[in-house]
Scaffold this active site. Structure first.
Site, PDB file in Angstrom:
ATOM      1  N   TYR A   1      44.883  50.178  50.511  1.00  0.00           N
ATOM      2  CA  TYR A   1      44.399  49.569  49.273  1.00  0.00           C
ATOM      3  C   TYR A   1      44.362  48.065  49.501  1.00  0.00           C
ATOM      4  O   TYR A   1      44.391  47.605  50.657  1.00  0.00           O
ATOM      5  CB  TYR A   1      45.388  50.019  48.172  1.00  0.00           C
ATOM      6  CG  TYR A   1      44.922  49.835  46.767  1.00  0.00           C
ATOM      7  CD1 TYR A   1      43.734  50.416  46.316  1.00  0.00           C
ATOM      8  CD2 TYR A   1      45.674  49.094  45.865  1.00  0.00           C
ATOM      9  CE1 TYR A   1      43.322  50.251  45.003  1.00  0.00           C
ATOM     10  CE2 TYR A   1      45.272  48.929  44.552  1.00  0.00           C
ATOM     11  CZ  TYR A   1      44.085  49.506  44.124  1.00  0.00           C
ATOM     12  OH  TYR A   1      43.682  49.342  42.830  1.00  0.00           O
TER      13      TYR A   1
ATOM     14  N   ARG B   1      30.258  44.298  43.636  1.00  0.00           N
ATOM     15  CA  ARG B   1      31.370  43.337  43.469  1.00  0.00           C
ATOM     16  C   ARG B   1      32.619  43.988  44.041  1.00  0.00           C
ATOM     17  O   ARG B   1      33.419  44.554  43.316  1.00  0.00           O
ATOM     18  CB  ARG B   1      31.517  43.028  41.971  1.00  0.00           C
ATOM     19  CG  ARG B   1      32.334  41.874  41.565  1.00  0.00           C
ATOM     20  CD  ARG B   1      33.840  42.055  41.723  1.00  0.00           C
ATOM     21  NE  ARG B   1      34.534  42.722  40.642  1.00  0.00           N
ATOM     22  CZ  ARG B   1      35.526  43.602  40.826  1.00  0.00           C
ATOM     23  NH1 ARG B   1      35.912  43.968  42.038  1.00  0.00           N
ATOM     24  NH2 ARG B   1      36.119  44.154  39.805  1.00  0.00           N
TER      25      ARG B   1
ATOM     26  N   LYS C   1      40.695  54.424  46.433  1.00  0.00           N
ATOM     27  CA  LYS C   1      41.161  54.733  45.070  1.00  0.00           C
ATOM     28  C   LYS C   1      41.496  56.224  44.972  1.00  0.00           C
ATOM     29  O   LYS C   1      42.487  56.612  44.361  1.00  0.00           O
ATOM     30  CB  LYS C   1      40.088  54.372  44.036  1.00  0.00           C
ATOM     31  CG  LYS C   1      39.806  52.880  43.920  1.00  0.00           C
ATOM     32  CD  LYS C   1      40.612  52.209  42.818  1.00  0.00           C
ATOM     33  CE  LYS C   1      40.397  50.701  42.801  1.00  0.00           C
ATOM     34  NZ  LYS C   1      41.233  49.975  41.858  1.00  0.00           N
TER      35      LYS C   1
ATOM     36  N   GLU D   1      33.780  51.750  39.541  1.00  0.00           N
ATOM     37  CA  GLU D   1      34.621  50.818  40.286  1.00  0.00           C
ATOM     38  C   GLU D   1      33.753  49.774  40.982  1.00  0.00           C
ATOM     39  O   GLU D   1      32.799  50.115  41.689  1.00  0.00           O
ATOM     40  CB  GLU D   1      35.432  51.621  41.330  1.00  0.00           C
ATOM     41  CG  GLU D   1      36.585  50.905  41.924  1.00  0.00           C
ATOM     42  CD  GLU D   1      37.736  50.618  40.947  1.00  0.00           C
ATOM     43  OE1 GLU D   1      38.206  51.546  40.276  1.00  0.00           O
ATOM     44  OE2 GLU D   1      38.149  49.450  40.888  1.00  0.00           O
ATOM     45  N   ASP D   2      34.100  48.538  40.774  1.00  0.00           N
ATOM     46  CA  ASP D   2      33.505  47.419  41.507  1.00  0.00           C
ATOM     47  C   ASP D   2      31.982  47.344  41.422  1.00  0.00           C
ATOM     48  O   ASP D   2      31.292  47.045  42.411  1.00  0.00           O
ATOM     49  CB  ASP D   2      34.008  47.427  42.963  1.00  0.00           C
ATOM     50  CG  ASP D   2      35.494  47.065  43.029  1.00  0.00           C
ATOM     51  OD1 ASP D   2      36.154  47.030  41.966  1.00  0.00           O
ATOM     52  OD2 ASP D   2      36.006  46.820  44.133  1.00  0.00           O
TER      53      ASP D   2
ATOM     54  N   ASP E   1      37.336  51.124  35.616  1.00  0.00           N
ATOM     55  CA  ASP E   1      38.684  50.753  36.019  1.00  0.00           C
ATOM     56  C   ASP E   1      38.890  49.235  36.009  1.00  0.00           C
ATOM     57  O   ASP E   1      39.956  48.749  35.649  1.00  0.00           O
ATOM     58  CB  ASP E   1      38.936  51.318  37.418  1.00  0.00           C
ATOM     59  CG  ASP E   1      40.362  51.107  37.872  1.00  0.00           C
ATOM     60  OD1 ASP E   1      41.270  51.259  37.042  1.00  0.00           O
ATOM     61  OD2 ASP E   1      40.568  50.807  39.060  1.00  0.00           O
ATOM     62  N   ASP E   2      37.865  48.492  36.407  1.00  0.00           N
ATOM     63  CA  ASP E   2      38.022  47.036  36.481  1.00  0.00           C
ATOM     64  C   ASP E   2      38.168  46.428  35.090  1.00  0.00           C
ATOM     65  O   ASP E   2      38.872  45.440  34.914  1.00  0.00           O
ATOM     66  CB  ASP E   2      36.823  46.424  37.220  1.00  0.00           C
ATOM     67  CG  ASP E   2      36.748  46.966  38.624  1.00  0.00           C
ATOM     68  OD1 ASP E   2      37.691  46.744  39.391  1.00  0.00           O
ATOM     69  OD2 ASP E   2      35.764  47.667  38.944  1.00  0.00           O
TER      70      ASP E   2
HETATM   71  N1  LIG Z   1      44.543  43.074  39.764  1.00  0.00           N
HETATM   72  C1  LIG Z   1      43.695  44.020  39.463  1.00  0.00           C
HETATM   73  O1  LIG Z   1      44.059  45.183  39.207  1.00  0.00           O
HETATM   74  C2  LIG Z   1      42.245  43.700  39.416  1.00  0.00           C
HETATM   75  C3  LIG Z   1      41.778  42.528  39.912  1.00  0.00           C
HETATM   76  N2  LIG Z   1      40.446  42.243  39.857  1.00  0.00           N
HETATM   77  C4  LIG Z   1      40.008  41.022  40.506  1.00  0.00           C
HETATM   78  O2  LIG Z   1      39.535  40.092  39.559  1.00  0.00           O
HETATM   79  C5  LIG Z   1      38.525  39.316  40.159  1.00  0.00           C
HETATM   80  C6  LIG Z   1      37.336  39.275  39.217  1.00  0.00           C
HETATM   81  O3  LIG Z   1      36.834  40.570  39.042  1.00  0.00           O
HETATM   82  P1  LIG Z   1      35.857  40.884  37.828  1.00  0.00           P
HETATM   83  O4  LIG Z   1      36.388  40.374  36.566  1.00  0.00           O
HETATM   84  O5  LIG Z   1      35.536  42.303  37.895  1.00  0.00           O
HETATM   85  O6  LIG Z   1      34.568  40.034  38.273  1.00  0.00           O
HETATM   86  P2  LIG Z   1      33.414  39.493  37.365  1.00  0.00           P
HETATM   87  O7  LIG Z   1      32.330  39.072  38.282  1.00  0.00           O
HETATM   88  O8  LIG Z   1      33.118  40.428  36.277  1.00  0.00           O
HETATM   89  O9  LIG Z   1      34.058  38.192  36.686  1.00  0.00           O
HETATM   90  C7  LIG Z   1      34.352  37.021  37.361  1.00  0.00           C
HETATM   91  C8  LIG Z   1      34.513  35.944  36.320  1.00  0.00           C
HETATM   92  O10 LIG Z   1      34.968  34.777  36.943  1.00  0.00           O
HETATM   93  C9  LIG Z   1      34.137  33.692  36.569  1.00  0.00           C
HETATM   94  N3  LIG Z   1      34.195  32.720  37.635  1.00  0.00           N
HETATM   95  C10 LIG Z   1      33.722  32.803  38.886  1.00  0.00           C
HETATM   96  N4  LIG Z   1      34.036  31.708  39.583  1.00  0.00           N
HETATM   97  C11 LIG Z   1      34.719  30.909  38.750  1.00  0.00           C
HETATM   98  C12 LIG Z   1      35.310  29.634  38.883  1.00  0.00           C
HETATM   99  N5  LIG Z   1      35.254  28.963  40.013  1.00  0.00           N
HETATM  100  N6  LIG Z   1      35.945  29.103  37.809  1.00  0.00           N
HETATM  101  C13 LIG Z   1      36.022  29.778  36.662  1.00  0.00           C
HETATM  102  N7  LIG Z   1      35.486  30.996  36.479  1.00  0.00           N
HETATM  103  C14 LIG Z   1      34.834  31.548  37.513  1.00  0.00           C
HETATM  104  C15 LIG Z   1      32.788  34.302  36.331  1.00  0.00           C
HETATM  105  O11 LIG Z   1      32.021  33.443  35.523  1.00  0.00           O
HETATM  106  P3  LIG Z   1      30.604  33.889  34.897  1.00  0.00           P
HETATM  107  O12 LIG Z   1      30.948  34.853  33.790  1.00  0.00           O
HETATM  108  O13 LIG Z   1      30.031  32.646  34.387  1.00  0.00           O
HETATM  109  O14 LIG Z   1      29.862  34.512  36.025  1.00  0.00           O
HETATM  110  C16 LIG Z   1      33.197  35.586  35.633  1.00  0.00           C
HETATM  111  O15 LIG Z   1      33.437  35.360  34.271  1.00  0.00           O
HETATM  112  C17 LIG Z   1      38.240  39.931  41.511  1.00  0.00           C
HETATM  113  O16 LIG Z   1      38.887  39.195  42.516  1.00  0.00           O
HETATM  114  C18 LIG Z   1      38.868  41.291  41.442  1.00  0.00           C
HETATM  115  O17 LIG Z   1      39.344  41.725  42.677  1.00  0.00           O
HETATM  116  C19 LIG Z   1      39.540  43.081  39.266  1.00  0.00           C
HETATM  117  C20 LIG Z   1      39.960  44.262  38.759  1.00  0.00           C
HETATM  118  C21 LIG Z   1      41.339  44.702  38.860  1.00  0.00           C
HETATM  119  C1  LIG Z   2      42.066  46.349  41.990  1.00  0.00           C
HETATM  120  C2  LIG Z   2      40.663  46.400  41.686  1.00  0.00           C
HETATM  121  O1  LIG Z   2      40.185  47.355  41.123  1.00  0.00           O
HETATM  122  C3  LIG Z   2      39.818  45.295  42.044  1.00  0.00           C
HETATM  123  O2  LIG Z   2      40.305  44.279  42.524  1.00  0.00           O
HETATM  124  O3  LIG Z   2      38.622  45.424  41.848  1.00  0.00           O
HETATM  125 MG   LIG Z   3      38.059  47.429  41.265  1.00  0.00          MG
END
Ligand SMILES: NC(=O)C1=CN([C@@H]2O[C@H](COP(=O)(O)OP(=O)(O)OC[C@H]3O[C@@H](n4cnc5c(N)ncnc54)[C@H](OP(=O)(O)O)[C@@H]3O)[C@@H](O)[C@H]2O)C=CC1
Ligand SMILES: CC(=O)C(=O)O
Ligand SMILES: [Mg+2]
Length: 625
Positions: A144, A197, A215, A287-288, A310-311
């Site tokens: 993972y 993503r 997963k 997912e992603d 899931d995200d």
């Molecule tokens: N810990 C966990 O279980 C999980 C962690 N994650 C992680 O979270 C991260 C984001 O995933 P996710 O939300 O799905 O991705 P998204 O693409 O949906 O969201 C990313 C967000 O970050 C913003 N962004 C990008 N760059 C910057 C920056 N430099 N400064 C401020 N804001 C910024 C984007 O802005 P804009 O809206 O304007 O594009 C967007 O709102 C990934 O690294 C993923 O691995 C995700 C799911 C689960």
């Molecule tokens: C953990 C997870 O689902 C992610 O980083 O996208």
């Molecule tokens: Mg994910």
């Protein structure tokens, strides 16, 4: 020498990888006996094992579902016709596990550990899952995040043997036919990505397959969902990653991503085909996917199919679970906090929305709850009149009447958040200045650096503790090692949806819930929080140790089952009285199966070779033959 009694031997011409399917078909000439055998093992449900009479000899070694390696006993080796096809040593599964642990750890490179485990899964499935199940602390970072991210980036290079289904845009119109190529008919859970993503690594196209595979490994290892019920799928609609498009090793379609109506027709056909093939209750975990599709597809499908993202939802649940637990340390309600999110995407918006629900249960109004949450995206603080707009979807709920602000540090100074959540894949954004400033006005700031993999985290555990003098409550999406500060060793918790999705899936599948509501994720958050002991808190962790995820998954599933029957959303009837027992009865057995029929008896004319203890068989008996 094959001493398998002829009476239980039927067709031998089958493709070993298609056995379960074949067995269920009427053409199995010894179907009655096969079925008897299927039902004969009390710990197994039908279809859990492959009909033994359809497999012969070396297939027992070649098929990872059946292979036990050196753990085949003498009787089994002789009866199955594999005697002599392996060295004469006999091992217990425990001894094999010891070798596996040693083998994994001898590799220096994590990617090599990943490859070893992939190869083990291809070779001996039960051993692989038991190894994961019993060593999750050591192996979660390999199968993972973070290593799975690296494996996806190198997917073209390390690709050996396919796992899961690749459905491309060129298969549009024929998706159902393609699904029929998957050999397992009893699929109950699907994890699907289109690779746009992958973690915080961006568009990895078809190389994203590592994620559904990883997963679903956790579905089995952490929630006992049987491997043959799990199907990883990658939808290949192209990639916009120029590097991949030019990479000769790229294994996906070499074209730009399809979008618009064509993509929507494709995804709609895909969803319909899944239900046609596997039934209305098949669980589909998104997912992603890229942000623009993730929210849209969730809205389009959540009331029509058994699905969740899931995200958005799993991440929300693990984060809210952490917030519920953190109340025990801060002695404050969630609604007494001021939140600042860096990122306003799937993870961040999901967390914000579920946090609002949690605040409602604390007695807040909706407006009040939303007012406590501030968010920043790529264009800065979400404020109503900003020139870029970029306030589509649920972002609008959190946009404030405030001046435009771009700098994280300036925003921190302005609104003084007590909870800082990073989900922007903006590595290092929570820098020394930001963290020190938060620590200057808040005694116990909550700092979540949720972005994955490790290289994308907004800060490391060490940075968080160092710049807050060890006072912060920290969690990260990917694991960080312990940190010793002021003589105290702190074990940071891993705020990852792996604490949630296996248990939610187990609860949903075992009770036959049709549609997955938000309530289920709040239940999961609460159960996760209940699992955290005072000892965990003393270690500095707001999550239980990783080796308890499996217990936590079962507990989440039980609570979901109770809720499902209470609300009338379960479809499995009659309602089981003992939910725990009911769910456990459906779970995977990590121990080896006995491949011999229960009433197995040796043919009268042949004396069975007396088996010695599995440990001391040296070959003496062979000399007599
Ligand atoms: N810990 C966990 O279980 C999980 C962690 N994650 C992680 O979270 C991260 C984001 O995933 P996710 O939300 O799905 O991705 P998204 O693409 O949906 O969201 C990313 C967000 O970050 C913003 N962004 C990008 N760059 C910057 C920056 N430099 N400064 C401020 N804001 C910024 C984007 O802005 P804009 O809206 O304007 O594009 C967007 O709102 C990934 O690294 C993923 O691995 C995700 C799911 C689960
Ligand atoms: C953990 C997870 O689902 C992610 O980083 O996208
Ligand atoms: Mg994910």
């Amino acid at each position: 020498m094959n001493l398998l009694p002829k009476t239980i031997s039927c067709s031998t011409t089958l493709a070993s990888r298609n056995l379960a399917l074949y067995c269920a078909s009427s053409s199995c000439i010894d179907r009655t006996k096969c079925r008897k055998f299927h039902f004969s093992s009390p710990s197994r449900t039908p279809g859990d094992i492959i009909c033994p009479s359809l497999v012969q000899g070396i297939d027992y070694i070649r098929d990872p579902r059946l292979n036990k390696g050196l753990a085949f006993t003498l009787e089994e080796r002789q009866a199955l016709g594999i005697h002599g096809l392996m060295p004469p040593k006999f091992k217990t599964q425990e001894e094999q596990l010891e070798v596996c642990r040693f083998s994994v750890m001898k590799y220096q490179e994590d990617l090599n550990k990943f490859l070893y485990l992939t190869e083990l899964q291809d070779r001996n499935e039960r051993l692989y899952f038991r190894l994961l199940n019993e060593n999750i602390h050591m192996l979660l970072p390999i199968v993972y995040t973070p290593t799975v991210g690296l494996a996806c980036q190198k997917f073209g290079l390390i690709f050996r043997r396919p796992r899961g289904l690749f459905i491309t845009i060129n298969d549009k119109g024929y998706i159902y036919d393609l699904l029929k190529n998957w050999p397992e008919p009893n699929v109950r859970a699907i994890v699907v990505t289109d690779g746009e993503r992958i973690l915080g690594l961006g568009d990895l196209g078809a190389c994203g397959m590592g994620i559904p595979v990883g997963k679903l490994s956790l579905y089995t290892a952490l929630a006992g969902i049987k491997p043959h019920q799990c199907l990883p799928i990658t939808l290949d609609v192209g990639t916009n990653n120029e590097q991949l498009l030019e990479d000769p090793l790229y294994i996906g379609l070499r074209q730009k991503r399809i979008s618009g109506p064509l993509y929507d027709e494709f995804i709609n056909e895909f969803m319909e085909a899944l239900v046609k093939r596997y039934g209305q209750n098949v669980l589909i975990q998104f997912e992603d996917f890229g942000n623009h599709n993730a929210f849209r597809f969730l809205a389009m499908f959540r009331d029509k199919y058994c699905t969740f993202n899931d995200d958005i939802q799993g991440t929300a649940s693990v984060a809210v679970g952490g917030l519920l637990t953190a109340r025990r340390l801060t002695k404050k309600r969630i609604s007494d906090s001021t939140f600042l999110f860096l990122g306003a995407g799937e993870a961040a918006i999901g967390i914000a929305n579920l946090t609002v629900r949690a605040m409602l249960t604390e007695g807040c109004s909706l407006e009040e709850a939303r007012s406590k949450i501030w968010m920043m995206d790529i264009d800065g603080l979400l404020v109503k009149d900003r020139p870029e707009g970029n306030l589509q979807g649920d972002k609008a709920f959190y946009a404030k009447d405030h001046k435009v602000m771009k700098s994280l540090l300036e925003v921190v100074k302005e609104i003084q958040p007590t909870i800082l959540i990073g989900a922007a894949a903006a590595a290092g954004a929570f820098n020394k200045d930001v963290l020190e400033h938060v620590a200057s006005y808040c005694e116990k700031p909550i700092i979540f650096a949720l972005s994955n993999p490790t290289i994308k985290a907004e800060c490391t555990a060490e940075q968080a503790y160092t710049y807050t003098q060890g006072r912060c409550i920290f969690a990260s999406g990917s694991p960080f090692p312990d940190v010793t500060i002021n003589g105290r060793t702190i074990t940071p918790g891993q705020g990852n949806n792996a604490y949630i999705f296996p248990g939610v899936a187990l609860g949903v599948i075992s009770t036959g819930i049709h549609h997955i509501t938000e309530d289920l994720f709040l239940i999961a958050s609460q159960e996760l929080a209940n699992f955290v002991t005072e000892e965990d808190l003393e270690r500095g962790s707001i999550y239980p140790p990783l080796n308890l995820i499996k217990d936590c998954s079962l507990q989440i599933a039980i609570k979901i089952a109770e809720y499902a029957y209470e609300k009338g959303i379960a479809s499995h009837y009659p309602e089981p009285k003992d939910k725990k027992k009911f769910i456990e009865s459906q779970m995977y057995d990590f121990n080896y199966d006995n491949p011999l029929p229960p009433k197995y008896s040796w043919p009268e004319e042949k004396e069975p070779i007396k088996s010695k203890s599995i440990h001391d068989l040296t070959g003496d008996h062979l000399k007599k033959h």
